[in-house]
Design an enzyme around this catalytic site. Structure first.
Site, short mmCIF file in Angstrom:
data_model
loop_
_atom_site.label_atom_id
_atom_site.label_comp_id
_atom_site.label_asym_id
_atom_site.label_seq_id
_atom_site.Cartn_x
_atom_site.Cartn_y
_atom_site.Cartn_z
CG HIS A 267 -4.66 9.64 0.16
ND1 HIS A 267 -3.30 9.63 -0.03
CD2 HIS A 267 -4.85 9.19 1.42
CE1 HIS A 267 -2.71 9.17 1.08
NE2 HIS A 267 -3.63 8.92 1.96
CE LYS B 235 -3.77 4.63 0.43
NZ LYS B 235 -2.34 4.53 0.81
CG ASP C 26 -1.80 1.23 1.27
OD1 ASP C 26 -2.85 1.18 0.62
OD2 ASP C 26 -1.44 2.24 1.92
CE1 TYR D 43 0.54 7.70 2.60
CE2 TYR D 43 0.96 5.43 2.02
CZ TYR D 43 0.15 6.38 2.59
OH TYR D 43 -1.04 6.00 3.16
#
Ligand SMILES: NC(=O)c1ccc[n+]([C@@H]2O[C@H](COP(=O)([O-])OP(=O)(O)OC[C@H]3O[C@@H](n4cnc5c(N)ncnc54)[C@H](OP(=O)(O)O)[C@@H]3O)[C@@H](O)[C@H]2O)c1
Length: 275
Positions: A107, A74, A44, A49
Site C-alpha cells: 500500500h 493491498k 479496488d 479499508y
C-alpha cells in the site's frame, strides 16, 4: 454504448481493466454489486479499508463469474516484513472469500520503516505460490522502484499513485513505463478539491456531451493511466464508466494538462506513514 473498460496488458502476461471501481469507504454490499452489474470488472480494495468482507460478498452474489472479475487488495503498513506478508494475504483472502487475488499491492513504501524491499521479495514468493496472480506496489517513488527491481529483478505490474489533472505525475508515469509498470490513478477525480467545478472541464464536456468527471476519466485513459474512481451514487457509478465511445482531441487534452497545480491531495510517499 460500451459498458466495460478495455484491458491493459501487464508486464507478467496478464491483463487488467483500464478503469476500475474504487471502494474506499464503501461498505454497502448492494452498492458494490451495482458497480459490478453496471459493467465494472475491477474492484479496488485494501486491508486498511476494512471492507474486504463486503467486497467478497458482492462478488459471491454477482451474476458475473469470478473469473471475469479483477480483484485488487493491498498489504497494510503494519504487515511489512518478510514473515508478515503471507499471513496478511491469507487473512485478506479469507475475508474476501477467494483463493487468489488478481493483484496484490504494497500500500505504501514506508521508507522510514525500511522493510519494503524484503516485503517485495515476499510478494514475489506469493505470486509463485499462486496466492496473487499479479503483484505490484502503490505510492512507490522512482527510488523505491529502483530498490525493489534491483533486489529481485521483478518489476511491479502496477504502481497505484495519486494522479489527476492537478497532479498529473509525468515524471512518475515515465519512471513506471520505463520499467514496464502500468500507472494506476488513485483519487482520479481529485477528491476533496474543486477540480470538477473547473469551467475548462465543463466547456470540454459540453463539446463532447460528457460531464466533468467523465472528461477527467477519459483524460486518464488517453494518457495511458488506469483510473479507479469511487462513487457511492448509482448514477455516477454508471456514467463514470461510459467514457470509451468518445476521444478527446489534442486541444482538449492540452487544456486539461494546463490545469496542473503540482499540489497533492494525499500523503507524500517519501514521508507518509500509515499502519
Ligand atoms: N493506494 C492508495 O494509497 C489510495 C489512496 C486513496 C484512494 N485509493 C483508491 O482510489 C479510489 C478512488 O479515490 P478516492 O476515493 O480518493 O477519490 P476520487 O475517486 O477521486 O473521488 C471520489 C469522490 O468524487 C465524487 N464523484 C465520483 N464521481 C463523480 C462524478 N462523476 N461527478 C462528481 N463527483 C463525483 C464521489 O462522490 P460520491 O461518492 O458521493 O458519488 C467522491 O466524493 C479509492 O476508492 C481507493 O480505492 C487508493
Amino acid at each position: 454504448m460500451q459498458n466495460t473498460a478495455p484491458l491493459l496488458e501487464l508486464n507478467d502476461g496478464h491483463s487488467m481493466p483500464q478503469l476500475g471501481f474504487g471502494t474506499y469507504s464503501i461498505h454497502d454490499v448492494d452498492l458494490l454489486g451495482e458497480a459490478i452489474e453496471s459493467g465494472y470488472r475491477l474492484l479496488d480494495t485494501a486491508t486498511r479499508y476494512e471492507n474486504e468482507a463486503e467486497v467478497g460478498r458482492a462478488i459471491a452474489q454477482a451474476s458475473v463469474p469470478r473469473d471475469e472479475l479483477f480483484v485488487t487488495t493491498k498489504l497494510a503498513g503494519r504487515d511489512h516484513g518478510r514473515e508478515n506478508v503471507r499471513p496478511a494475504l491469507q487473512a485478506s483472502l479469507e475475508r474476501l472469500g477467494l483463493d487468489q487475488v488478481d493483484l496484490y499491492l504494497i500500500h505504501w513504501p514506508l521508507p522510514n520503516v525500511g522493510k519494503f524491499v524484503e516485503t517485495w521479495e515476499a510478494l514475489v514468493d506469493l505470486r509463485e505460490a499462486g496466492l496473487a496472480r499479479s503483484i505490484g506496489v502503490s505510492n512507490f517513488l522512482p527510488e523505491h522502484l529502483d530498490a525493489i527491481v534491483g533486489a529481485t529483478g521483478v518489476a511491479p505490474a502496477v504502481n497505484q499513485v495519486e494522479l489527476h489533472p492537478y497532479f498529473p505525475q509525468a515524471a512518475q508515469r515515465q519512471a513506471d513505463a520505463s520499467r514496464g509498470t502500468v500507472t494506476q490513478s488513485w483519487s482520479p477525480l481529485g477528491r476533496g478539491t474543486n477540480l470538477l467545478e473547473s469551467p475548462v472541464l465543463r466547456s470540454i464536456g459540453e463539446k463532447y456531451g460528457l460531464g466533468p468527471g467523465q472528461v477527467v476519466l477519459r483524460w486518464h485513459t488517453q494518457i495511458g493511466a488506469a483510473p479507479i474512481p469511487k462513487s457511492a451514487t448509482p448514477e455516477r457509478i454508471r456514467t463514470n464508466l461510459s467514457i470509451f465511445d468518445v476521444t478527446l482531441d489534442e486541444a482538449a487534452m492540452n487544456d486539461i494538462a494546463a490545469l496542473e497545480t503540482g499540489v497533492r491531495v494525499g500523503g507524500d510517499p517519501a514521508v507518509h506513514e500509515e499502519f
